[in-house]
Design a protein around this motif. Structure first.
Motif, short mmCIF file in Angstrom:
data_model
loop_
_atom_site.label_atom_id
_atom_site.label_comp_id
_atom_site.label_asym_id
_atom_site.label_seq_id
_atom_site.Cartn_x
_atom_site.Cartn_y
_atom_site.Cartn_z
N SER A 164 0.84 -1.19 0.00
CA SER A 164 0.00 0.00 0.00
C SER A 164 0.88 1.24 0.00
CB SER A 164 -0.94 -0.03 1.20
OG SER A 164 -0.42 -0.83 2.21
N THR A 172 -9.34 -4.85 -7.63
CA THR A 172 -8.30 -4.47 -6.70
C THR A 172 -8.52 -5.32 -5.47
OG1 THR A 172 -8.29 -2.24 -7.52
CG2 THR A 172 -7.30 -2.59 -5.37
N ASP A 183 -9.12 -4.95 1.03
CA ASP A 183 -8.54 -4.93 2.36
C ASP A 183 -9.61 -5.40 3.33
OD1 ASP A 183 -7.64 -4.21 4.83
OD2 ASP A 183 -6.88 -2.26 4.21
N ASN A 242 -0.58 -9.20 3.80
CA ASN A 242 0.24 -8.50 2.81
C ASN A 242 1.72 -8.44 3.20
OD1 ASN A 242 -0.05 -6.60 4.84
ND2 ASN A 242 -0.64 -4.91 3.48
N HIS A 244 2.46 1.42 6.19
CA HIS A 244 1.04 1.62 5.88
C HIS A 244 0.14 0.62 6.58
CE1 HIS A 244 1.78 4.73 2.87
NE2 HIS A 244 2.94 4.12 2.78
#
Ligand SMILES: *[C@@H]1O[C@H](CO)[C@@H](O)[C@H](O)[C@H]1NC(C)=O
Ligand SMILES: *[C@@H]1O[C@H](CO)[C@@H](O)[C@H](O)[C@H]1NC(C)=O
Length: 544
Positions: free
Chosen positions: A69, A165, A168, A192, A129
């Motif tokens: 991110s 995408t 999250d 991630n 992030h």
């Protein structure tokens, strides 16, 4: 006045980017210097610095783009503030690859380990992030190739222009033990942080290559041309080595550990250049154990083998969909991916994470061996424990331990006329010079094991028994005090467990103190008393 003038001219020369780039060795300090320069000149870029550097290497791929991110868009790239030379250095540092017997994109860290920069930066970027669980889109999970076919029929191409995408689905920075789906069958999300540092690389290294059934697996360690000014890193085994080298795994673990640290830590963060300086030097956040020397122990606390297997599987699922033409992944079924992931997590855990970090001879700048070494007939049945007696002080840094190793070797080779590194006799043992002592391994108090004669060559540590066992010596005088807990654990648990797994030690191996076999005080009263409580400690059978 004249002195000041000189100083200013010198500073001026040092600050010229061209001069720096030309003289910067491949050392972690150079990476820290690059970070510091960007942080200083453009504080506003702080949260994007690792991503910025990663993008300066090769265009980051779709996988990274989905999972990292806060990566700046190409329009935001401001690498010119590094100057052309420093920028060129950054680019060369960031592309990790192996080829022609060399490894590129790695630097020497102050702890004596070699670290790949790319996975380190990826971990830092995620950490800045927040570590997140990213959902694997449902259609990817069902049956990837069918989905792909369905998309093809509809005239849709999934990659590289996937419109999806990754979603999250949660902040997992606060409790990493609640990783998604550890016990479920098929992963529904990936972490991630682990995906960009470790999981994807592990999965790829354990895939059977096209036209072959043997995956490359874990890769080799290597040697620097010069420890004081490292420029090239040559691999110790050069036959088409795996990219999952010791240096890559070090960088991936550091990236994961520091990413996790940043993700949990209070904001705003200290500049990355400070954090790296501490991590590779004095320990982060006042925790002396949270430093590069102990990355394997700390990595074992970050994830379990089962959780990692799920992450590797999830990453492979993602690559299969995001990069459908990936040559190693075409036509692999879900079950095959799961099998690859299980194998990768197992090998990584048992043959790397839970093994001691051994620095090869070249890394402490050993002088070449004198005489003709003989090969051991493996596996052996014994581990003989020694102390060095002198140096009597435990070494706690790479520079000190490596210097101790060299001085012992010099003393033994030059002063004593011995072949190689050995140990010095205890106060009572008045051994004649022909009793040559060469250790198989020497354990420092810096978290590392230093290679002496290693696993394959006959040492000369325990007279009359050198063909039967490995000699392991801990640097220090343990007559009255015990070695550090970490060193004891290395000799008692990790070193023998890994030797057993690799077929170097017999399953029924026995641990003995040097004094049981030779007239000497070694390994010191305190250490001897301690090892006699170990489960594998064995009395010496008296000859009838
Ligand atoms: C994958 O499967 C397709 C269809 O079953 C086949 O045509 C293709 O050759 C296979 N590719 C590889 C690399 O095995
Ligand atoms: C080793 O330790 C013992 C006990 O503290 C001490 O008497 C001896 O002098 C030490 N030897 C060296 C070389 O430091």
């Amino acid at each position: 006045m004249l002195l000041w003038g000189c100083l200013f001219i010198m500073l001026d020369v040092l600050l010229q980017p061209e001069f720096r780039a030309a003289s910067l060795p491949l050392h972690m300090d150079s990476v820290i210097q690059i970070l510091a320069q960007i942080e200083q000149e453009a504080p506003i870029l702080h949260p994007t610095v690792p991503g910025l550097l990663l993008m300066s290497g090769s265009p980051i791929d779709f996988f990274q783009h989905q999972l990292l991110s806060g990566v700046p868009s190409p329009a935001e790239l401001q690498l010119d503030l590094l100057g052309p030379e420093l920028r060129a250095l950054a680019i060369s540092l960031i592309q990790h690859r192996v080829g022609s017997g060399q490894e590129h994109g790695v630097v020497l860290a102050p702890d004596g380990s070699t670290v790949a920069v790319e996975p380190l930066l990826a971990g830092l970027q995620v950490g800045l992030h927040g570590r997140r669980a990213m959902a694997i889109p449902l259609e990817f999970r069902s049956s990837p190739s069918e989905v792909r076919d369905a998309h093809k029929e509809k005239g849709l191409t999934l990659a590289p222009q996937v419109s999806t995408t990754l979603q999250d689905v949660g902040d997992i920075s606060l409790d990493p033990t609640i990783l998604p789906d550890v016990h479920a069958n098929s992963p529904t999300s990936v972490d991630n942080l682990l995906a960009v540092t470790l999981a994807r690389a592990l999965g790829i290294a354990f895939l059977p290559g096209p036209g072959t059934h043997t995956p490359k697996g874990l890769g080799p360690d290597g040697c620097w041309d010069e420890i004081s000014a490292p420029k090239t890193f040559s691999l110790l085994s050069s036959e088409s080595p795996s990219a999952l080298t010791v240096a890559f795994l070090n960088g991936a673990l550091d990236g994961a550990l520091l990413g996790d640290y940043l993700s949990r830590g209070p904001k705003p963060h200290s500049p990355l250049s400070h954090i790296l300086t501490q991590y590779y030097g004095a320990g982060v956040g006042g925790d002396p154990q949270f430093r590069s020397n102990f990355r394997r122990d700390n990595g074992a606390k970050l994830t379990s083998q089962e959780a990692l297997a799920q992450q590797v599987w999830g990453s492979l699922l993602l690559i299969q969909e995001l990069e459908p033409s990936h040559p190693h992944l075409v036509n692999l079924s879900q079950a095959q991916l799961a099998e690859v992931a299980t194998q990768a997590a197992k090998e990584f855990t048992e043959a790397f994470l839970e093994c001691p970090a051994i620095l090869p001879r070249c890394r402490w700048e050993a002088a070449p061996y004198r005489g003709s070494p003989r090969m051991l007939n493996l596996p052996l049945g014994f581990l003989y424990v020694h102390h060095t007696y002198e140096p009597h002080k435990p070494c706690t840094s790479f520079s000190q331990c490596a210097a101790d190793m060299r001085s012992m070797q010099r003393f033994h080779q030059d002063t004593r006329g011995w072949d190689d590194i050995g140990y010095r006799w205890g106060s009572r043992g008045n051994l004649p010079l022909y009793d040559i002592q060469k250790q198989s391994f020497v354990v420092g108090t810096d978290g590392y094991v230093y290679e002496g004669r290693g696993w394959h060559w006959v040492g000369a540590h325990t007279r009359g028994h050198n063909f039967l066992g490995f000699g392991v010596s801990i640097i220090g005088n343990y007559t009255a005090t015990l070695p550090a807990a970490h060193s004891l654990k290395t000799v008692r648990d990790t070193l023998p467990r890994c030797a057993l797994r690799a077929g170097h030690l017999r399953p029924d191996y026995t641990v003995q103190g040097h004094r049981q076999l030779v007239h000497t005080d070694c390994p010191g009263d305190a250490l001897y008393r301690h090892i006699s409580t170990w489960p594998r400690f064995g009395e010496v059978k008296k000859k009838a």
